[in-house]
Enzyme design. Structure first.
Site, mmCIF file in Angstrom:
data_model
loop_
_atom_site.group_PDB
_atom_site.id
_atom_site.type_symbol
_atom_site.label_atom_id
_atom_site.label_comp_id
_atom_site.label_asym_id
_atom_site.label_seq_id
_atom_site.Cartn_x
_atom_site.Cartn_y
_atom_site.Cartn_z
ATOM 1 N N ASN A 15 -33.508 -78.334 57.872
ATOM 2 C CA ASN A 15 -32.144 -78.455 58.402
ATOM 3 C C ASN A 15 -31.328 -79.439 57.571
ATOM 4 O OD1 ASN A 15 -31.481 -76.898 60.966
ATOM 5 N ND2 ASN A 15 -33.551 -77.636 61.400
ATOM 6 N N ARG A 96 -38.659 -88.776 67.161
ATOM 7 C CA ARG A 96 -38.882 -90.025 67.885
ATOM 8 C C ARG A 96 -37.954 -90.085 69.091
ATOM 9 N NH1 ARG A 96 -43.295 -92.447 67.170
ATOM 10 N NH2 ARG A 96 -42.356 -94.351 67.994
ATOM 11 N N ASN A 112 -27.786 -83.969 67.687
ATOM 12 C CA ASN A 112 -29.171 -83.526 67.530
ATOM 13 C C ASN A 112 -29.215 -82.002 67.520
ATOM 14 O OD1 ASN A 112 -32.090 -83.735 67.594
ATOM 15 N ND2 ASN A 112 -32.005 -83.210 69.770
ATOM 16 N N HIS A 114 -31.872 -78.967 68.734
ATOM 17 C CA HIS A 114 -33.080 -78.770 69.540
ATOM 18 C C HIS A 114 -33.379 -77.272 69.586
ATOM 19 C CE1 HIS A 114 -36.117 -79.639 72.519
ATOM 20 N NE2 HIS A 114 -35.683 -78.595 73.198
ATOM 21 N N GLU A 148 -30.308 -89.418 78.036
ATOM 22 C CA GLU A 148 -31.293 -88.504 78.622
ATOM 23 C C GLU A 148 -31.802 -87.556 77.535
ATOM 24 O OE1 GLU A 148 -31.733 -85.508 82.466
ATOM 25 O OE2 GLU A 148 -29.843 -86.515 82.072
ATOM 26 N N LEU A 149 -33.120 -87.455 77.381
ATOM 27 C CA LEU A 149 -33.715 -86.698 76.276
ATOM 28 C C LEU A 149 -33.281 -85.226 76.287
ATOM 29 C CD1 LEU A 149 -35.866 -86.721 73.949
ATOM 30 C CD2 LEU A 149 -37.484 -85.875 75.657
ATOM 31 N N THR A 177 -33.950 -69.927 61.189
ATOM 32 C CA THR A 177 -32.903 -69.300 60.369
ATOM 33 C C THR A 177 -31.524 -69.556 60.990
ATOM 34 O OG1 THR A 177 -34.457 -67.590 59.749
ATOM 35 C CG2 THR A 177 -32.149 -67.096 59.404
ATOM 36 N N GLU A 179 -30.850 -72.078 63.035
ATOM 37 C CA GLU A 179 -30.594 -73.527 62.956
ATOM 38 C C GLU A 179 -29.841 -73.859 61.673
ATOM 39 O OE1 GLU A 179 -33.815 -76.205 63.908
ATOM 40 O OE2 GLU A 179 -34.878 -74.661 65.024
HETATM 41 C C1 GAR Z 1 -36.476 -77.865 63.810
HETATM 42 O O1 GAR Z 1 -36.881 -76.654 64.365
HETATM 43 C C2 GAR Z 1 -35.733 -78.689 64.838
HETATM 44 O O2 GAR Z 1 -34.928 -77.926 65.699
HETATM 45 C C3 GAR Z 1 -36.873 -79.319 65.576
HETATM 46 O O3 GAR Z 1 -37.799 -79.668 64.585
HETATM 47 C C4 GAR Z 1 -37.680 -78.753 63.488
HETATM 48 C C5 GAR Z 1 -37.482 -79.540 62.220
HETATM 49 O O4 GAR Z 1 -37.503 -78.704 61.103
HETATM 50 N N1 GAR Z 1 -36.442 -80.457 66.324
HETATM 51 C C6 GAR Z 1 -36.989 -80.832 67.470
HETATM 52 O O5 GAR Z 1 -37.923 -80.253 67.980
HETATM 53 C C7 GAR Z 1 -36.358 -82.042 68.111
HETATM 54 N N2 GAR Z 1 -36.883 -82.269 69.404
HETATM 55 P P1 GAR Z 1 -36.940 -79.214 59.697
HETATM 56 O O6 GAR Z 1 -37.584 -80.573 59.421
HETATM 57 O O7 GAR Z 1 -37.399 -78.181 58.727
HETATM 58 O O8 GAR Z 1 -35.444 -79.318 59.805
#
Ligand code: GAR
Length: 194
Positions: A15, A96, A112, A114, A148-149, A177, A179
Site C-alpha cells: 500500500n 501496532r 488507516n 483496514h 477505538e480500534l 488490489t 486497497e
Molecule cells: C493490508 O491488507 C492492510 O489492509 C492490512 O495489512 C496489509 C498490509 O499490506 N492492514 C491491517 O490489517 C491493519 N489492521 P502491505 O504491507 O502490503 O500494504
C-alpha cells in the site's frame, strides 16, 4: 505550506508503494504541494523499508521490541514522525495498537486502511472471518483513526465478490488490489480539501 505525508508500515509495504507511486504519477507536489516525506516501520526488517529506499523515500525504523511500555514506544515513534512536521500520517499495514495519547496527538491527520467492510470485522484475520461468516462480498475501508480500534469516520470503501472457491489468501489478494486503488484516491481527496 508544504504538506508532508508520513507513512507507517510493518511489513511488505505494498500500500505504501502504491501511495508513493500515486504521488509521483498524480503530481501531488504540483497539485497539492504535498509529498511523501518519510516511511517509518516498527520492524527494522520490514521489506517495505528497502522498497521505499529504492523509490527514493527517507526511511526510519523504531523497533517496538526496544520498549517495555506501549506509551514509551508511541512517544519514540512520535518523535521520529514529528521531525517531518506531517500534515497527514498514513497507517499502511501498520500492525501496532496505538495509545490514545498518540491518536489524540494526530487528531484529524491520522488515517488507516483496514481489510474489511467496517464496521464488520475489526481486528485481525478479517478474510478468514468473512469466509466463515458466509459473506458474499468483502472489501476494504479507509477511515480516520480514533481511539477505538478500527473505528472512525469512513473516507472510502471498495467491495469485492467472495467467490465459491475462495480461501483467505485468494480473497486477501482480491481485496489488496482494491486497497492499492482506493488508498491513494482517499488521500488525494483528503489533500484536495486541505
Ligand atoms: C493490508 O491488507 C492492510 O489492509 C492490512 O495489512 C496489509 C498490509 O499490506 N492492514 C491491517 O490489517 C491493519 N489492521 P502491505 O504491507 O502490503 O500494504
Amino acid at each position: 505550506m508544504q504538506k508532508n505525508i508520513v507513512i507507517l508500515i510493518s511489513g511488505g509495504g505494498s500500500n505504501m508503494a502504491a501511495i508513493v507511486r500515486a504521488a509521483t504519477r498524480g503530481r501531488w507536489a504540483e497539485r497539492f504541494d504535498a509529498r511523501v516525506a518519510a516511511v517509518i516501520s516498527n520492524k527494522p526488517a520490514a521489506g517495505g523499508l528497502q522498497f521505499a529506499k529504492d523509490l527514493g523515500v527517507v526511511t526510519a525504523a523504531v523497533d517496538h521490541r526496544g520498549f517495555a511500555a506501549r506509551e514509551d514506544f508511541d512517544a519514540a515513534l512520535s518523535r521520529e514522525i514529528d521531525q517531518h512536521a506531517p500534515a497527514l500520517v498514513v497507517l499502511a499495514g501498520f500492525m501496532r495498537i496505538l495509545t490514545p495519547g498518540f491518536v489524540n496527538h494526530y487528531a484529524g491527520r491520522l488515517i488507516n486502511i483496514h481489510p474489511s467492510l467496517l464496521p464488520a470485522f475489526p481486528g485481525l484475520h478479517t478474510h478468514r472471518r468473512a469466509l466463515e461468516a458466509g459473506c458474499k462480498v468483502a472489501g476494504v475501508t479507509v477511515h480516520q483513526v480514533t481511539t477505538e480500534l478500527d473505528h472512525g469516520p469512513i473516507l472510502a470503501q471498495a467491495v469485492v465478490p467472495v467467490l465459491p472457491d475462495d480461501d483467505a489468501a485468494t480473497l486477501a489478494a482480491r481485496v489488496l488490489t482494491q486497497e492499492h486503488r482506493i488508498y491513494p484516491h482517499a488521500i488525494e481527496g483528503w489533500l484536495a480539501t486541505r
